[in-house]
Design a protein around this motif. Structure first.
Motif, PDB file in Angstrom:
ATOM      1  N   SER A   1       0.831  -1.373  -0.059  1.00  0.00           N
ATOM      2  CA  SER A   1       0.044   0.077   0.104  1.00  0.00           C
ATOM      3  C   SER A   1       0.932   1.206   0.143  1.00  0.00           C
ATOM      4  CB  SER A   1      -0.701  -0.007   1.295  1.00  0.00           C
ATOM      5  OG  SER A   1      -0.235   0.043   2.448  1.00  0.00           O
ATOM      6  N   TYR A   2       1.996   1.150   0.788  1.00  0.00           N
ATOM      7  CA  TYR A   2       2.845   2.454   0.629  1.00  0.00           C
ATOM      8  C   TYR A   2       3.554   2.485  -0.523  1.00  0.00           C
ATOM      9  CZ  TYR A   2       2.095   1.559   5.515  1.00  0.00           C
ATOM     10  OH  TYR A   2       1.303   1.486   7.005  1.00  0.00           O
TER      11      TYR A   2
ATOM     12  N   MET B   1       1.320   4.236  -2.704  1.00  0.00           N
ATOM     13  CA  MET B   1       1.147   5.654  -2.439  1.00  0.00           C
ATOM     14  C   MET B   1       2.226   6.360  -2.887  1.00  0.00           C
ATOM     15  SD  MET B   1       1.500   7.114   1.417  1.00  0.00           S
ATOM     16  CE  MET B   1       0.242   6.009   2.359  1.00  0.00           C
TER      17      MET B   1
ATOM     18  N   LEU C   1       4.506  10.330   2.307  1.00  0.00           N
ATOM     19  CA  LEU C   1       4.904   8.796   2.597  1.00  0.00           C
ATOM     20  C   LEU C   1       5.961   8.985   3.609  1.00  0.00           C
ATOM     21  CD1 LEU C   1       5.186   5.899   2.449  1.00  0.00           C
ATOM     22  CD2 LEU C   1       6.745   6.127   0.455  1.00  0.00           C
TER      23      LEU C   1
ATOM     24  N   THR D   1       3.866  10.028   6.833  1.00  0.00           N
ATOM     25  CA  THR D   1       2.977   8.676   7.215  1.00  0.00           C
ATOM     26  C   THR D   1       3.946   7.699   8.030  1.00  0.00           C
ATOM     27  OG1 THR D   1       1.741   8.739   5.210  1.00  0.00           O
ATOM     28  CG2 THR D   1       1.882   6.767   6.224  1.00  0.00           C
ATOM     29  N   TRP D   2       5.304   7.322   7.642  1.00  0.00           N
ATOM     30  CA  TRP D   2       6.069   6.489   8.218  1.00  0.00           C
ATOM     31  C   TRP D   2       6.784   7.123   9.594  1.00  0.00           C
ATOM     32  CZ3 TRP D   2       9.375   4.076   3.824  1.00  0.00           C
ATOM     33  CH2 TRP D   2       8.717   3.198   2.806  1.00  0.00           C
TER      34      TRP D   2
END
Length: 406
Positions: free
Chosen positions: A167-168, A171, A184, A187-188
């Motif tokens: 999914s990443y 993205m 990204l 998010t991480w």
């Protein structure tokens, strides 16, 4: 010209052998030795030896800035605008970036208003200066520097064949630009712990499988680096973030320039480093020190960059120079051969002459100063016609001075 005694800094990531060996001291050293500072930074200034005693370079310049800095004194507020170091990394440094001049001033004033003590471990801005920096490798030097081109990063993720990463990967693949990298990375770096505890081991298992595969592997260094970082900093989201960065290997003599906002981490190696005279660092992981993710996101530049390697250019005076846009500093390297005579150190002052191999004799107006490996000399703006000569074999010196236009 005066002998300059560097300030030795000990950090856990430092080496017990590299600096000690360079400076001719017993190996191993009692503690990890990370940096040797030759500058006038208030946190740890070098010291100048004079006929009447020893004083810090900070006080020495402040006592007569016009004599020591010349016509550049007003531009830099009567202060030496750069800091020269020898850096020895045995283990990875933190994932970090430095602010622009505008961001540094605003952050410094904001924390002053909040009355955060200058020596507080929670402080981000210890001065109001930006911190462009250049490191030149003395031996093989490994680093992470700047965001990799997103399409290439998508190739890396797919090569690892980790279902939890899918999914990443999509993205970034759906928005392969600076905005996608920002999304990204954010998010991480802010993943809830239960999600991180599942994703990170899966990615690391993917790196192990990738490295055990047959044939030539395009992302061997990236996979190995992720495993090494995870071993040093288990459970750290910075290990994932490191997969987004360019993996750089510098051979001796090559340089790496990092401007404001470039996310980076030095991994290992010995090098000469020069930077604007600042200690402002925004950390994003791979460290037990203070991490301020919102402030880091405020200063980061997510624009992908090519490998920011700076190759030495012949300067026409027997030296090579490392070209950067920084007005605060310039760096040249002279490789001297015994018996080749005296070499003029063009644009030596105000500045610092640092010997990294052999022994060099500095001469000026009938006086001389011997500078051995790992030692340095301060050259004021009032000093002229400084010449260098190798003694008992070849020698190498770096000359740090003001940048272009000064």
């Amino acid at each position: 010209m005066h002998e300059l005694v560097g300030a030795l800094r000990s950090y856990a990531w430092g080496s017990r052998t590299a600096l000690a060996r360079l400076c001719g001291r017993p190996v191993p050293s009692a503690h990890p030795e990370a940096e040797l500072w030759f500058g006038a930074h208030p946190a740890d200034p070098a010291h100048v030896k004079t006929a009447i005693g020893t004083t810090s370079l900070l006080e020495f310049v402040a006592a007569n800035p016009h004599r020591e800095l010349g016509s550049a004194a007003p531009e830099f507020g009567g202060k030496l605008p750069f800091l020269l170091k020898i850096l020895a990394a045995e283990e990875p440094l933190s994932l970090q970036a430095h602010p622009s001049a505008t961001q540094a001033r605003a952050g410094f004033e904001r924390e002053n208003r909040a009355r955060v003590p200058l020596d507080s471990p929670m402080r981000n801005y210890r001065d109001e200066n930006h911190k462009p920096e250049l490191v030149v490798a003395l031996d093989r030097f490994e680093a992470l520097a700047g965001f990799r081109e997103p399409h290439r990063t998508v190739e890396l993720f797919r090569a690892l064949e980790v279902p939890e990463l899918a999914s990443y990967t999509e993205m970034l693949a759906s928005q392969p630009d600076s905005a996608g990298l920002r999304t990204l990375f954010t998010t991480w770096i802010t993943l809830p712990q239960p999600v991180l505890a599942t994703l990170l081991p899966a990615v690391l298992d993917g790196c192990v499988r990738y490295l055990s595969g047959k044939g030539k592997r395009a992302f061997t260094l990236e996979a190995r680096t992720a495993l090494e970082l995870a071993e040093a900093y288990p459970g750290d989201a910075g290990v994932l973030a490191a997969l987004l960065l360019n993996r750089v290997t510098l051979e001796p003599g090559q340089g790496l320039f990092l401007d404001a906002g470039n996310l980076h981490a030095y991994l290992r190696g010995l090098g000469v480093e020069i930077m604007a005279n600042s200690d402002n660092v925004l950390r994003g992981g791979l460290t037990p020190k203070h991490v301020d993710v919102p402030e880091l996101l405020r200063v980061l530049d997510f624009e992908p960059i090519d490998l920011p390697i700076v190759l030495p250019e012949p300067a026409g005076d027997g030296s090579v120079r490392y070209r950067t846009p920084a007005p605060e500093f310039a760096l040249r390297r002279f490789d001297l051969i015994e018996g080749s005579g005296q070499v003029p150190l063009t644009s030596a002052g105000p500045g610092i002459v640092l010997c990294t191999a052999g022994t060099v004799r500095l001469l000026q107006d009938g006086t001389e100063l011997l500078v051995g490996r790992g030692a340095a000399a301060w050259i004021s703006a009032a000093d002229s016609d400084i010449r260098a000569q190798a003694v008992d074999g070849p020698a190498q010196v770096f000359c740090a001075c003001l940048g272009a236009g000064n």
